[in-house]
Write a protein that holds these residues in place. Structure first.
Motif, PDB file in Angstrom:
ATOM      1  N   VAL A 129       8.204  -3.146  11.046  1.00 21.20           N
ATOM      2  CA  VAL A 129       8.009  -3.435   9.622  1.00 21.20           C
ATOM      3  C   VAL A 129       7.562  -2.173   8.893  1.00 21.20           C
ATOM      4  O   VAL A 129       8.049  -1.872   7.793  1.00 21.20           O
ATOM      5  CB  VAL A 129       6.980  -4.574   9.439  1.00 21.20           C
ATOM      6  N   THR A 130       6.672  -1.412   9.509  1.00 24.49           N
ATOM      7  CA  THR A 130       6.197  -0.174   8.904  1.00 24.49           C
ATOM      8  C   THR A 130       7.331   0.832   8.765  1.00 24.49           C
ATOM      9  O   THR A 130       7.455   1.505   7.736  1.00 24.49           O
ATOM     10  CB  THR A 130       5.048   0.428   9.731  1.00 24.49           C
ATOM     11  N   GLU A 131       8.172   0.946   9.796  1.00 29.20           N
ATOM     12  CA  GLU A 131       9.316   1.850   9.722  1.00 29.20           C
ATOM     13  C   GLU A 131      10.270   1.439   8.603  1.00 29.20           C
ATOM     14  O   GLU A 131      10.775   2.291   7.867  1.00 29.20           O
ATOM     15  CB  GLU A 131      10.053   1.890  11.061  1.00 29.20           C
ATOM     16  N   LEU A 132      10.514   0.154   8.464  1.00 28.04           N
ATOM     17  CA  LEU A 132      11.383  -0.338   7.393  1.00 28.04           C
ATOM     18  C   LEU A 132      10.770  -0.042   6.032  1.00 28.04           C
ATOM     19  O   LEU A 132      11.459   0.430   5.118  1.00 28.04           O
ATOM     20  CB  LEU A 132      11.624  -1.840   7.550  1.00 28.04           C
ATOM     21  N   GLN A 133       9.487  -0.285   5.905  1.00 25.03           N
ATOM     22  CA  GLN A 133       8.808  -0.021   4.638  1.00 25.03           C
ATOM     23  C   GLN A 133       8.882   1.463   4.293  1.00 25.03           C
ATOM     24  O   GLN A 133       9.169   1.824   3.145  1.00 25.03           O
ATOM     25  CB  GLN A 133       7.351  -0.470   4.728  1.00 25.03           C
ATOM     26  N   ASN A 134       8.654   2.320   5.271  1.00 23.01           N
ATOM     27  CA  ASN A 134       8.732   3.760   5.026  1.00 23.01           C
ATOM     28  C   ASN A 134      10.142   4.175   4.614  1.00 23.01           C
ATOM     29  O   ASN A 134      10.312   5.019   3.730  1.00 23.01           O
ATOM     30  CB  ASN A 134       8.293   4.542   6.268  1.00 23.01           C
TER      31      ASN A 134
ATOM     32  N   LEU B  17      12.354   2.294   3.082  1.00 18.99           N
ATOM     33  CA  LEU B  17      12.587   1.810   1.719  1.00 18.99           C
ATOM     34  C   LEU B  17      11.879   2.678   0.684  1.00 18.99           C
ATOM     35  O   LEU B  17      12.440   2.967  -0.381  1.00 18.99           O
ATOM     36  CB  LEU B  17      12.140   0.351   1.590  1.00 18.99           C
ATOM     37  N   VAL B  18      10.663   3.097   0.988  1.00 17.44           N
ATOM     38  CA  VAL B  18       9.929   3.974   0.067  1.00 17.44           C
ATOM     39  C   VAL B  18      10.657   5.308  -0.072  1.00 17.44           C
ATOM     40  O   VAL B  18      10.809   5.841  -1.177  1.00 17.44           O
ATOM     41  CB  VAL B  18       8.472   4.180   0.549  1.00 17.44           C
TER      42      VAL B  18
END
Length: 65
Positions: free
Chosen positions: A34-39, A41-42
């Protein structure tokens, strides 16, 4: 008898600990994904915003010419 019972109790609790570690490991992997996906997307949002700003600047330069 007491030694056997103690050995079984220890084995049971070691199994429970291993199971909990497995669950914790799975949860941690999920959080990392989830953190990798969020990063990602940012990063994409930042790149898109920068491109939009550049395009806007190009349009302004084109219109004022």
């Amino acid at each position: 008898n007491e030694a056997d019972r103690l050995q079984r109790a220890i084995a049971t609790h070691v199994d429970m600990i291993n199971c909990n570690f497995g669950t914790l490991n799975s949860s941690t992997e999920g959080i990392i994904k989830v953190t990798e996906l969020q990063n990602a997307l940012v990063s994409k949002a930042n790149a898109s915003s920068e491109r939009l700003a550049n395009d806007l600047e190009d349009i302004r330069n084109y219109i004022t010419i």
